[in-house]
Each structure stands twice: as C-alpha cells, then as structure tokens.
Design an enzyme around this catalytic site. Sequence first.
Site, PDB file in Angstrom:
ATOM      1  CB  VAL A   1      -0.826   0.421   1.346  1.00 31.35           C
ATOM      2  CG1 VAL A   1      -1.658   0.809   1.810  1.00 31.35           C
ATOM      3  CG2 VAL A   1      -1.196  -1.312   1.405  1.00 31.35           C
ATOM      4  CE  LYS A   2       4.248   5.483  -4.809  1.00 28.44           C
ATOM      5  NZ  LYS A   2       5.528   5.330  -3.666  1.00 28.44           N
TER       6      LYS A   2
END
Length: 311
Positions: free
Chosen positions: A154-155
């Site tokens: 997940v960025k």
Amino acid sequence: VSNPAYLSMDGELVPYADARVHVLAPAITYGATVFEGIRGYWSEHYDDCLLFRLDEHLERLAFSMKVMRFSTDLEPKRIKQWVRRLVAANGQRDAVHIRVLAYVSEGPNMHTVAPISLAIASLSRPGRTADMAGIRACISSWRRISDDAMPPRVKCASNYQNGRLASLQAKHDGYDTPILLSGDGHVAEAPGSCLFLLRDGHLVTPSPSSDVLESITRDTIMELAEKRMGLRVEQRSVDRSELYLATEMFLCGTASEIVPIASLDGYTVGDGGIGPVTRSLAAAYAGVVRGEPGHAAWYTPVYRDTLGSRA
Ligand code: PMP
C-alpha cells in the site's frame, strides 16, 4: 526548475501558492495519505507528452484507498482526466513528475474516513537515465515494515517514515542509499525503489511477498528483460549474501528510473562499473518511456484524446 502555474485540488485548478491543507487534517496528524508518483515524457514520435502507465498507477492508488478504508467515490477514470487537464493547463511540453495524493482532509481523530481530498502536482523534471554513475549502497540495520503491520504494498505516506529512517542513517554513515531487509531477514527494497541483481546471467528480484511495493517499473523491467533481451527473470526470496555474489545490481522506480549499484557494504559489485545488462535495460527503458512504437497500451497522451503519431 520553476514551479508550475497550477496544482489540481479536487478537480479544480489552483495557483501553486494557494494549494493548502488544514494543519489538523488527519493527513498531517496521522499520515492518512496515499499517493502515486508518475512520470510523463515528451515523445518525438507521438508529438505529445506521454504519461507512462498512468492506468496502472491509478489502479494502485484505488487499491491503497481501499485498504486504508478511505470513504470516497473517486474513480481512476475521473482522476485520469484531472491529471491530463493539469499537465495541459501548465503547458508542460517536457518531462514531468506527477504526484497524486488522496488524503483525509478534515476530521476529529485517527479513525476518520471522510472527507477525502485529491491533490495533483505536475513538476517539470528531466529523466535521469543519462546520468548513470553507480551508487554506494549498504544494508540498513532498520528492517522493512511488514505486510502484517503496515503493508508496503500500500503506497501510504506514513510507510515512508521507515525508508526515511534508513536513508538518513545510510547518509550519516557515508552511503548513498540503504537496502532494507524484511523482518525475516530477506532482501526487500530501497526506500523508494525496487532491486534487481544479475546472477549467473539471469535477473533476480525479490518476490511480491517480500514486503515490497508492487512496483510498476519493476514490472516494466521484467517484461523488457524477458521479451526483448531473452533473459530469465526470477521473482523469489533473496538472501543478503546473494547480493555480494551479484555481478550487476540496480535499483528501479518511476522517479529514480534505473540506478546502478557500484558497491554494497563496501563490496564492489562486478568490476564497479555499469554492467552490460544494466546498461542495455536502462537504454531500453529510456526508449520505451519516450514512446518507442510497440507499447501503445502503456501511454496516456496529454494533449490529444487518442494516441496519434506525427506522421
Ligand atoms: N518501492 C517503493 C517503496 C517506492 O516508493 C517506489 C516508488 N513508487 C518503488 C518501489 C518503485 O515503484 P514504481 O516503479 O511503481 O514507481
């Protein structure tokens, strides 16, 4: 390079100096922001600014928003139009680096899931592939965050504090970049890029379950290596000591493109120069992002609605 005229906030063009967020936004207090870094390159062939693999970046943004439970009806299709409109409004006819940030813009506490705002910035930034000096890397004593705590897939902005700690330590110790190991001691990635090594003539990169971001550049490199150069690519768990055996090693990412590693922990990689495979891959990548024919599905043109060529 000077600042662009506009940023985009919730789809509106806003003068650069006026793009503001309230200081008590959960985005600031708790790092409740997910984002993407995207590049566009001017293509002589298509006579347009081509945003590279924009759809994949926006899909990843949607995934990040979902996992972080952002409550919003923002869709990749709409964001895509806002990105194109912003670059065109800035009149950018060169290489650009675009940030798309989705964030919790107001709210009383850390559990707030709405409202979600979306900001886009497009800065002129030349490609870096011509600058091919190798860098000095070290294995960080900080471990990579793990999927069961703060998923690197997940960025999320707050994840970047892990890479920040490692980078500041590495620079303090006289290196250019750290490489982080996962909690179980396998090679993960650098703070903003993925890692490849060459061993016995084939490429190796940590698997997607090695606590890495599922990098779009990594995917592009694998495709170029396999299809264009006929190289075998292995995605698997990688030991630290394998890195000391590598004859070539490089980092890759949208912003960093391809960065050769000259030494790791003081061990010279290969002969310390840029190896032939790294050089060929960097050349192939530099051509593809600038619109070499054959990869139309990877490009979103800014100035035209569909991809056309000068001819
Ligand atoms: N790993 C991390 C932690 C990153 O921040 C990035 C940059 N987005 C990458 C790898 C490379 O990913 P991409 O190729 O999709 O830019």
